[in-house]
Design a protein around this motif. Structure first.
Motif, PDB file in Angstrom:
ATOM      1  N   TRP A 186      61.903 -25.169  41.189  1.00  0.00           N
ATOM      2  CA  TRP A 186      61.582 -24.491  42.444  1.00  0.00           C
ATOM      3  C   TRP A 186      62.664 -24.731  43.483  1.00  0.00           C
ATOM      4  O   TRP A 186      62.685 -24.094  44.507  1.00  0.00           O
ATOM      5  CB  TRP A 186      60.209 -24.914  42.973  1.00  0.00           C
ATOM      6  N   GLN A 187      63.604 -25.639  43.200  1.00  0.00           N
ATOM      7  CA  GLN A 187      64.740 -25.875  44.086  1.00  0.00           C
ATOM      8  C   GLN A 187      66.037 -25.323  43.506  1.00  0.00           C
ATOM      9  O   GLN A 187      66.935 -24.965  44.236  1.00  0.00           O
ATOM     10  CB  GLN A 187      64.903 -27.382  44.331  1.00  0.00           C
ATOM     11  N   ASP A 188      66.122 -25.302  42.181  1.00  0.00           N
ATOM     12  CA  ASP A 188      67.324 -24.822  41.502  1.00  0.00           C
ATOM     13  C   ASP A 188      66.909 -23.859  40.386  1.00  0.00           C
ATOM     14  O   ASP A 188      66.515 -24.282  39.310  1.00  0.00           O
ATOM     15  CB  ASP A 188      68.097 -26.008  40.919  1.00  0.00           C
ATOM     16  N   TYR A 217      55.331 -18.781  35.120  1.00  0.00           N
ATOM     17  CA  TYR A 217      53.948 -19.166  35.437  1.00  0.00           C
ATOM     18  C   TYR A 217      53.704 -19.237  36.941  1.00  0.00           C
ATOM     19  O   TYR A 217      52.593 -18.958  37.397  1.00  0.00           O
ATOM     20  CB  TYR A 217      53.603 -20.494  34.748  1.00  0.00           C
ATOM     21  N   ALA A 218      54.705 -19.562  37.709  1.00  0.00           N
ATOM     22  CA  ALA A 218      54.562 -19.586  39.166  1.00  0.00           C
ATOM     23  C   ALA A 218      54.228 -18.194  39.690  1.00  0.00           C
ATOM     24  O   ALA A 218      53.408 -18.047  40.602  1.00  0.00           O
ATOM     25  CB  ALA A 218      55.835 -20.112  39.817  1.00  0.00           C
ATOM     26  N   LYS A 219      54.838 -17.177  39.097  1.00  0.00           N
ATOM     27  CA  LYS A 219      54.577 -15.798  39.519  1.00  0.00           C
ATOM     28  C   LYS A 219      53.145 -15.367  39.238  1.00  0.00           C
ATOM     29  O   LYS A 219      52.612 -14.496  39.903  1.00  0.00           O
ATOM     30  CB  LYS A 219      55.557 -14.840  38.832  1.00  0.00           C
ATOM     31  N   LYS A 220      52.513 -16.010  38.256  1.00  0.00           N
ATOM     32  CA  LYS A 220      51.125 -15.682  37.920  1.00  0.00           C
ATOM     33  C   LYS A 220      50.121 -16.471  38.763  1.00  0.00           C
ATOM     34  O   LYS A 220      48.935 -16.177  38.732  1.00  0.00           O
ATOM     35  CB  LYS A 220      50.866 -15.982  36.441  1.00  0.00           C
ATOM     36  N   SER A 221      50.610 -17.468  39.484  1.00  0.00           N
ATOM     37  CA  SER A 221      49.701 -18.343  40.228  1.00  0.00           C
ATOM     38  C   SER A 221      49.420 -17.792  41.627  1.00  0.00           C
ATOM     39  O   SER A 221      50.093 -16.876  42.102  1.00  0.00           O
ATOM     40  CB  SER A 221      50.299 -19.743  40.350  1.00  0.00           C
ATOM     41  N   ASN A 222      48.449 -18.375  42.275  1.00  0.00           N
ATOM     42  CA  ASN A 222      48.128 -18.021  43.665  1.00  0.00           C
ATOM     43  C   ASN A 222      49.051 -18.735  44.653  1.00  0.00           C
ATOM     44  O   ASN A 222      48.906 -18.551  45.851  1.00  0.00           O
ATOM     45  CB  ASN A 222      46.672 -18.392  43.973  1.00  0.00           C
ATOM     46  N   PHE A 223      49.955 -19.552  44.155  1.00  0.00           N
ATOM     47  CA  PHE A 223      50.795 -20.371  45.017  1.00  0.00           C
ATOM     48  C   PHE A 223      52.212 -19.841  45.193  1.00  0.00           C
ATOM     49  O   PHE A 223      53.033 -20.466  45.853  1.00  0.00           O
ATOM     50  CB  PHE A 223      50.859 -21.809  44.473  1.00  0.00           C
ATOM     51  N   LEU A 224      52.514 -18.698  44.606  1.00  0.00           N
ATOM     52  CA  LEU A 224      53.883 -18.180  44.654  1.00  0.00           C
ATOM     53  C   LEU A 224      54.373 -18.020  46.089  1.00  0.00           C
ATOM     54  O   LEU A 224      55.483 -18.446  46.418  1.00  0.00           O
ATOM     55  CB  LEU A 224      54.004 -16.860  43.899  1.00  0.00           C
ATOM     56  N   ASN A 225      53.583 -17.412  46.964  1.00  0.00           N
ATOM     57  CA  ASN A 225      54.018 -17.219  48.351  1.00  0.00           C
ATOM     58  C   ASN A 225      54.289 -18.552  49.039  1.00  0.00           C
ATOM     59  O   ASN A 225      55.268 -18.692  49.771  1.00  0.00           O
ATOM     60  CB  ASN A 225      52.990 -16.418  49.142  1.00  0.00           C
ATOM     61  N   LEU A 226      53.438 -19.539  48.800  1.00  0.00           N
ATOM     62  CA  LEU A 226      53.630 -20.862  49.382  1.00  0.00           C
ATOM     63  C   LEU A 226      54.928 -21.494  48.879  1.00  0.00           C
ATOM     64  O   LEU A 226      55.695 -22.065  49.653  1.00  0.00           O
ATOM     65  CB  LEU A 226      52.435 -21.766  49.039  1.00  0.00           C
ATOM     66  N   ILE A 227      55.193 -21.363  47.590  1.00  0.00           N
ATOM     67  CA  ILE A 227      56.426 -21.902  47.001  1.00  0.00           C
ATOM     68  C   ILE A 227      57.646 -21.235  47.628  1.00  0.00           C
ATOM     69  O   ILE A 227      58.610 -21.900  48.020  1.00  0.00           O
ATOM     70  CB  ILE A 227      56.429 -21.690  45.476  1.00  0.00           C
ATOM     71  N   LEU A 228      57.613 -19.921  47.737  1.00  0.00           N
ATOM     72  CA  LEU A 228      58.749 -19.181  48.302  1.00  0.00           C
ATOM     73  C   LEU A 228      58.966 -19.533  49.770  1.00  0.00           C
ATOM     74  O   LEU A 228      60.113 -19.701  50.214  1.00  0.00           O
ATOM     75  CB  LEU A 228      58.541 -17.679  48.123  1.00  0.00           C
ATOM     76  N   ILE A 229      57.892 -19.676  50.528  1.00  0.00           N
ATOM     77  CA  ILE A 229      58.009 -20.049  51.946  1.00  0.00           C
ATOM     78  C   ILE A 229      58.599 -21.445  52.084  1.00  0.00           C
ATOM     79  O   ILE A 229      59.495 -21.672  52.905  1.00  0.00           O
ATOM     80  CB  ILE A 229      56.639 -19.938  52.651  1.00  0.00           C
ATOM     81  N   ASN A 273      60.558 -22.959  49.959  1.00  0.00           N
ATOM     82  CA  ASN A 273      61.970 -22.869  49.582  1.00  0.00           C
ATOM     83  C   ASN A 273      62.808 -22.332  50.736  1.00  0.00           C
ATOM     84  O   ASN A 273      63.899 -22.827  51.015  1.00  0.00           O
ATOM     85  CB  ASN A 273      62.149 -21.985  48.356  1.00  0.00           C
ATOM     86  N   LEU A 274      62.306 -21.289  51.399  1.00  0.00           N
ATOM     87  CA  LEU A 274      63.042 -20.721  52.544  1.00  0.00           C
ATOM     88  C   LEU A 274      63.178 -21.747  53.667  1.00  0.00           C
ATOM     89  O   LEU A 274      64.248 -21.878  54.260  1.00  0.00           O
ATOM     90  CB  LEU A 274      62.332 -19.473  53.057  1.00  0.00           C
ATOM     91  N   LYS A 275      62.104 -22.457  53.954  1.00  0.00           N
ATOM     92  CA  LYS A 275      62.161 -23.487  55.004  1.00  0.00           C
ATOM     93  C   LYS A 275      63.169 -24.564  54.652  1.00  0.00           C
ATOM     94  O   LYS A 275      63.950 -25.001  55.498  1.00  0.00           O
ATOM     95  CB  LYS A 275      60.782 -24.113  55.215  1.00  0.00           C
ATOM     96  N   GLN A 276      63.156 -24.996  53.397  1.00  0.00           N
ATOM     97  CA  GLN A 276      64.089 -26.034  52.960  1.00  0.00           C
ATOM     98  C   GLN A 276      65.533 -25.551  53.071  1.00  0.00           C
ATOM     99  O   GLN A 276      66.402 -26.257  53.574  1.00  0.00           O
ATOM    100  CB  GLN A 276      63.780 -26.452  51.528  1.00  0.00           C
ATOM    101  N   LYS A 277      65.793 -24.333  52.627  1.00  0.00           N
ATOM    102  CA  LYS A 277      67.157 -23.792  52.708  1.00  0.00           C
ATOM    103  C   LYS A 277      67.586 -23.590  54.157  1.00  0.00           C
ATOM    104  O   LYS A 277      68.737 -23.836  54.510  1.00  0.00           O
ATOM    105  CB  LYS A 277      67.255 -22.496  51.912  1.00  0.00           C
TER     106      LYS A 277
END
Length: 109
Positions: free
Chosen positions: A46-48, A60-72, A74-78
């Motif tokens: 999720w970082q690289d 599997y992340a794309k199938k989960s309900n957490f994809l938007n949270l993961i992407l957000i 990642n954007l905050k971290q970057k």
């Protein structure tokens, strides 16, 4: 574990021992079709997105309900990493060290 990237190109020192013990076909299948992937190293998919087996994780992340949270996250971290390269403050015992666009300014506290 993904930190053993060398197993994919057969440069892991234990590769030959594993092949002698289990057979090259079984070792190759275990490497190319893992059943469990343990992201125990500092490198996380999720970082690289280019780390080993990241494609499985993202599948599997794309199938989960957490994809938007993961992407957000990642954007905050970057964004925070970018912000630190543009503007950053650090302190030592006697100075404040301000970095702005790669220029360091050291002032006494």
């Amino acid at each position: 574990m993904i930190k053993y990237k060398s197993i994919l190109d057969n440069t892991l020192p234990e590769y030959e021992k594993l092949c002698n013990l289990f057979g090259e076909n079984i070792v190759t299948e275990a490497i190319t079709k893992p059943l469990i992937i343990h992201y125990a190293d500092k490198i996380k998919p999720w970082q690289d997105k280019d780390c080993i087996f990241a494609n499985y994780w993202w599948q599997y992340a794309k199938k989960s309900n957490f994809l938007n949270l993961i992407l957000i996250r990642n954007l905050k971290q970057k964004f925070n990493q970018l912000k630190k390269t543009i503007y950053n403050k650090q302190y030592d015992q006697k100075h404040q060290i301000t970095t702005f666009c790669g220029i360091k300014i050291k002032t006494r506290i």
